[in-house]
Design a protein around this motif. Structure first.
Motif, PDB file in Angstrom:
ATOM      1  N   VAL A 164       0.859  -1.183   0.000  1.00  5.57           N
ATOM      2  CA  VAL A 164       0.000   0.000   0.000  1.00  5.57           C
ATOM      3  C   VAL A 164       0.894   1.232   0.000  1.00  5.57           C
ATOM      4  O   VAL A 164       1.909   1.275   0.697  1.00  5.57           O
ATOM      5  CB  VAL A 164      -0.914  -0.005   1.247  1.00  5.57           C
ATOM      6  N   GLN A 165       0.517   2.227  -0.805  1.00  8.11           N
ATOM      7  CA  GLN A 165       1.291   3.462  -0.867  1.00  8.11           C
ATOM      8  C   GLN A 165       0.447   4.632  -0.388  1.00  8.11           C
ATOM      9  O   GLN A 165      -0.729   4.740  -0.741  1.00  8.11           O
ATOM     10  CB  GLN A 165       1.776   3.727  -2.294  1.00  8.11           C
ATOM     11  N   ALA A 166       1.057   5.492   0.414  1.00 11.37           N
ATOM     12  CA  ALA A 166       0.353   6.651   0.957  1.00 11.37           C
ATOM     13  C   ALA A 166       0.567   7.898   0.115  1.00 11.37           C
ATOM     14  O   ALA A 166      -0.058   8.929   0.363  1.00 11.37           O
ATOM     15  CB  ALA A 166       0.820   6.917   2.385  1.00 11.37           C
ATOM     16  N   ALA A 167       1.443   7.834  -0.862  1.00  5.24           N
ATOM     17  CA  ALA A 167       1.721   9.011  -1.692  1.00  5.24           C
ATOM     18  C   ALA A 167       2.238   8.572  -3.060  1.00  5.24           C
ATOM     19  O   ALA A 167       2.818   7.498  -3.201  1.00  5.24           O
ATOM     20  CB  ALA A 167       2.748   9.908  -1.018  1.00  5.24           C
ATOM     21  N   VAL A 168       2.000   9.413  -4.043  1.00  4.95           N
ATOM     22  CA  VAL A 168       2.490   9.188  -5.409  1.00  4.95           C
ATOM     23  C   VAL A 168       3.114  10.485  -5.906  1.00  4.95           C
ATOM     24  O   VAL A 168       2.528  11.562  -5.758  1.00  4.95           O
ATOM     25  CB  VAL A 168       1.343   8.758  -6.353  1.00  4.95           C
ATOM     26  N   LYS A 169       4.314  10.372  -6.458  1.00  5.79           N
ATOM     27  CA  LYS A 169       5.021  11.530  -7.003  1.00  5.79           C
ATOM     28  C   LYS A 169       5.221  11.295  -8.504  1.00  5.79           C
ATOM     29  O   LYS A 169       5.820  10.300  -8.907  1.00  5.79           O
ATOM     30  CB  LYS A 169       6.365  11.688  -6.309  1.00  5.79           C
ATOM     31  N   VAL A 170       4.711  12.196  -9.311  1.00  5.63           N
ATOM     32  CA  VAL A 170       4.788  12.074 -10.769  1.00  5.63           C
ATOM     33  C   VAL A 170       5.673  13.177 -11.331  1.00  5.63           C
ATOM     34  O   VAL A 170       5.420  14.362 -11.100  1.00  5.63           O
ATOM     35  CB  VAL A 170       3.379  12.129 -11.401  1.00  5.63           C
ATOM     36  N   GLY A 171       6.696  12.776 -12.069  1.00  5.80           N
ATOM     37  CA  GLY A 171       7.560  13.734 -12.757  1.00  5.80           C
ATOM     38  C   GLY A 171       7.003  14.031 -14.130  1.00  5.80           C
ATOM     39  O   GLY A 171       6.541  13.133 -14.828  1.00  5.80           O
ATOM     40  N   THR A 214      -3.274  11.525  -8.801  1.00  2.00           N
ATOM     41  CA  THR A 214      -4.482  11.267  -8.007  1.00  2.00           C
ATOM     42  C   THR A 214      -5.091   9.919  -8.369  1.00  2.00           C
ATOM     43  O   THR A 214      -5.508   9.151  -7.492  1.00  2.00           O
ATOM     44  CB  THR A 214      -5.512  12.397  -8.224  1.00  2.00           C
ATOM     45  N   ARG A 215      -5.144   9.614  -9.663  1.00  3.97           N
ATOM     46  CA  ARG A 215      -5.698   8.335 -10.112  1.00  3.97           C
ATOM     47  C   ARG A 215      -4.871   7.163  -9.582  1.00  3.97           C
ATOM     48  O   ARG A 215      -5.399   6.183  -9.067  1.00  3.97           O
ATOM     49  CB  ARG A 215      -5.736   8.290 -11.646  1.00  3.97           C
ATOM     50  N   ARG A 216      -3.544   7.284  -9.657  1.00  4.00           N
ATOM     51  CA  ARG A 216      -2.665   6.208  -9.177  1.00  4.00           C
ATOM     52  C   ARG A 216      -2.775   6.029  -7.665  1.00  4.00           C
ATOM     53  O   ARG A 216      -2.760   4.904  -7.173  1.00  4.00           O
ATOM     54  CB  ARG A 216      -1.216   6.489  -9.586  1.00  4.00           C
ATOM     55  N   LEU A 217      -2.882   7.135  -6.935  1.00  2.00           N
ATOM     56  CA  LEU A 217      -3.016   7.019  -5.488  1.00  2.00           C
ATOM     57  C   LEU A 217      -4.310   6.281  -5.135  1.00  2.00           C
ATOM     58  O   LEU A 217      -4.332   5.466  -4.204  1.00  2.00           O
ATOM     59  CB  LEU A 217      -2.987   8.397  -4.821  1.00  2.00           C
ATOM     60  N   GLY A 218      -5.368   6.536  -5.883  1.00  8.17           N
ATOM     61  CA  GLY A 218      -6.631   5.823  -5.664  1.00  8.17           C
ATOM     62  C   GLY A 218      -6.481   4.317  -5.817  1.00  8.17           C
ATOM     63  O   GLY A 218      -7.124   3.540  -5.111  1.00  8.17           O
ATOM     64  N   LEU A 219      -5.615   3.895  -6.734  1.00 11.41           N
ATOM     65  CA  LEU A 219      -5.373   2.457  -6.941  1.00 11.41           C
ATOM     66  C   LEU A 219      -4.413   1.885  -5.906  1.00 11.41           C
ATOM     67  O   LEU A 219      -4.596   0.770  -5.418  1.00 11.41           O
ATOM     68  CB  LEU A 219      -4.788   2.220  -8.340  1.00 11.41           C
ATOM     69  N   VAL A 279       0.936  13.708  -4.624  1.00 14.23           N
ATOM     70  CA  VAL A 279      -0.383  13.585  -4.018  1.00 14.23           C
ATOM     71  C   VAL A 279      -0.245  12.581  -2.892  1.00 14.23           C
ATOM     72  O   VAL A 279       0.340  11.512  -3.080  1.00 14.23           O
ATOM     73  CB  VAL A 279      -1.429  13.099  -5.052  1.00 14.23           C
ATOM     74  N   ASP A 280      -0.748  12.932  -1.696  1.00 18.14           N
ATOM     75  CA  ASP A 280      -0.620  12.002  -0.576  1.00 18.14           C
ATOM     76  C   ASP A 280      -1.907  11.911   0.218  1.00 18.14           C
ATOM     77  O   ASP A 280      -2.821  12.722   0.063  1.00 18.14           O
ATOM     78  CB  ASP A 280       0.548  12.384   0.332  1.00 18.14           C
ATOM     79  N   ASP A 281      -1.986  10.902   1.047  1.00 13.14           N
ATOM     80  CA  ASP A 281      -3.132  10.665   1.918  1.00 13.14           C
ATOM     81  C   ASP A 281      -2.584  10.466   3.325  1.00 13.14           C
ATOM     82  O   ASP A 281      -2.010   9.416   3.630  1.00 13.14           O
ATOM     83  CB  ASP A 281      -3.899   9.427   1.439  1.00 13.14           C
ATOM     84  N   ALA A 282      -2.746  11.474   4.172  1.00 15.88           N
ATOM     85  CA  ALA A 282      -2.177  11.432   5.520  1.00 15.88           C
ATOM     86  C   ALA A 282      -2.756  10.298   6.356  1.00 15.88           C
ATOM     87  O   ALA A 282      -2.052   9.689   7.164  1.00 15.88           O
ATOM     88  CB  ALA A 282      -2.411  12.769   6.223  1.00 15.88           C
ATOM     89  N   ALA A 283      -4.039   9.981   6.140  1.00 13.68           N
ATOM     90  CA  ALA A 283      -4.664   8.901   6.912  1.00 13.68           C
ATOM     91  C   ALA A 283      -4.021   7.556   6.591  1.00 13.68           C
ATOM     92  O   ALA A 283      -3.766   6.743   7.489  1.00 13.68           O
ATOM     93  CB  ALA A 283      -6.164   8.854   6.625  1.00 13.68           C
ATOM     94  N   ILE A 284      -3.731   7.319   5.313  1.00 13.64           N
ATOM     95  CA  ILE A 284      -3.073   6.065   4.911  1.00 13.64           C
ATOM     96  C   ILE A 284      -1.644   6.042   5.451  1.00 13.64           C
ATOM     97  O   ILE A 284      -1.173   5.011   5.937  1.00 13.64           O
ATOM     98  CB  ILE A 284      -3.058   5.929   3.369  1.00 13.64           C
ATOM     99  N   ALA A 285      -0.959   7.167   5.401  1.00 13.32           N
ATOM    100  CA  ALA A 285       0.419   7.238   5.908  1.00 13.32           C
ATOM    101  C   ALA A 285       0.463   6.905   7.394  1.00 13.32           C
ATOM    102  O   ALA A 285       1.341   6.173   7.860  1.00 13.32           O
ATOM    103  CB  ALA A 285       1.004   8.625   5.651  1.00 13.32           C
TER     104      ALA A 285
END
Length: 198
Positions: free
Chosen positions: A74-81, A147-152, A114-120
């Protein structure tokens, strides 16, 4: 897949395999370029499952072959270049540029996170992930893809494998299925996407 309106760009300063370039372009928007059983190139988009094409029951599987083969983290954040600068300028710029733009021209990549503090907090993760390099050009497209990748990736997922009977011969990568089985909490059926078929 659904038509994408994202702007993509690639800079080639040397020879490159066309298929590799196409795969990189597809990967930038969450797609994969695969070869179908008919030997044709097929573009599929990996997304959250909905509207199953196949209803797979225990009778469709060879007994005892269903197993979990992977549990992606599970990932709490996604960084896209995005908007890669192939010629970063860090000093000695002829003509000069305004100070406000200097950082922009000095960096190889622009990026969005994009991150989700609750998941982190729940999974005790940091929210500074590794950057996923893409061929996206605009910030808004990079934001949408992150955002789409974080949802997955922010949900617990399992990859199942089983030997199937001939009724499922036409199932292919990218198909959405409903998988039902008395084991692994699948008794009520769960939606999934086929990621490999052979």
């Amino acid at each position: 897949p659904t038509r994408r309106s994202s702007d993509l760009g690639v800079y080639l300063d040397d020879r490159r395999n066309v298929l590799e370039v196409c795969q990189d372009l597809a990967k930038s928007v969450g797609c994969a370029l695969t070869v179908s059983r008919e030997g044709k190139l097929k573009l599929i988009r990996l997304a959250a499952p909905s509207n199953p094409r196949w209803d797979i029951q225990p009778d469709d599987m060879i007994a005892g072959t269903l197993r979990i083969v992977d549990r992606p983290a599970v990932q709490a954040a996604v960084k896209v270049g995005y908007a890669r600068n192939h010629t970063p300028q860090s000093s000695g710029m002829a003509g000069g540029i305004p100070a406000a733009h200097f950082d922009l021209h000095a960096a190889e990549w622009q990026h969005v996170t994009v991150d989700d503090a609750a998941i982190a907090t729940r999974y005790r993760q940091h929210t500074e992930p590794e950057q996923l390099d893409t061929m996206l050009v605009r910030r808004i497209d990079a934001q949408t893809e992150a955002t789409r990748r974080l949802g997955l990736l922010s949900k617990v997922r399992h990859v199942f494998e089983f030997a199937a009977r001939s009724r499922l011969l036409d199932v292919t990568v990218g198909d959405t299925v409903k998988l039902s089985h008395p084991r692994f909490g699948l008794s009520a059926g769960k939606l999934g996407v086929v990621v490999s078929a052979k």
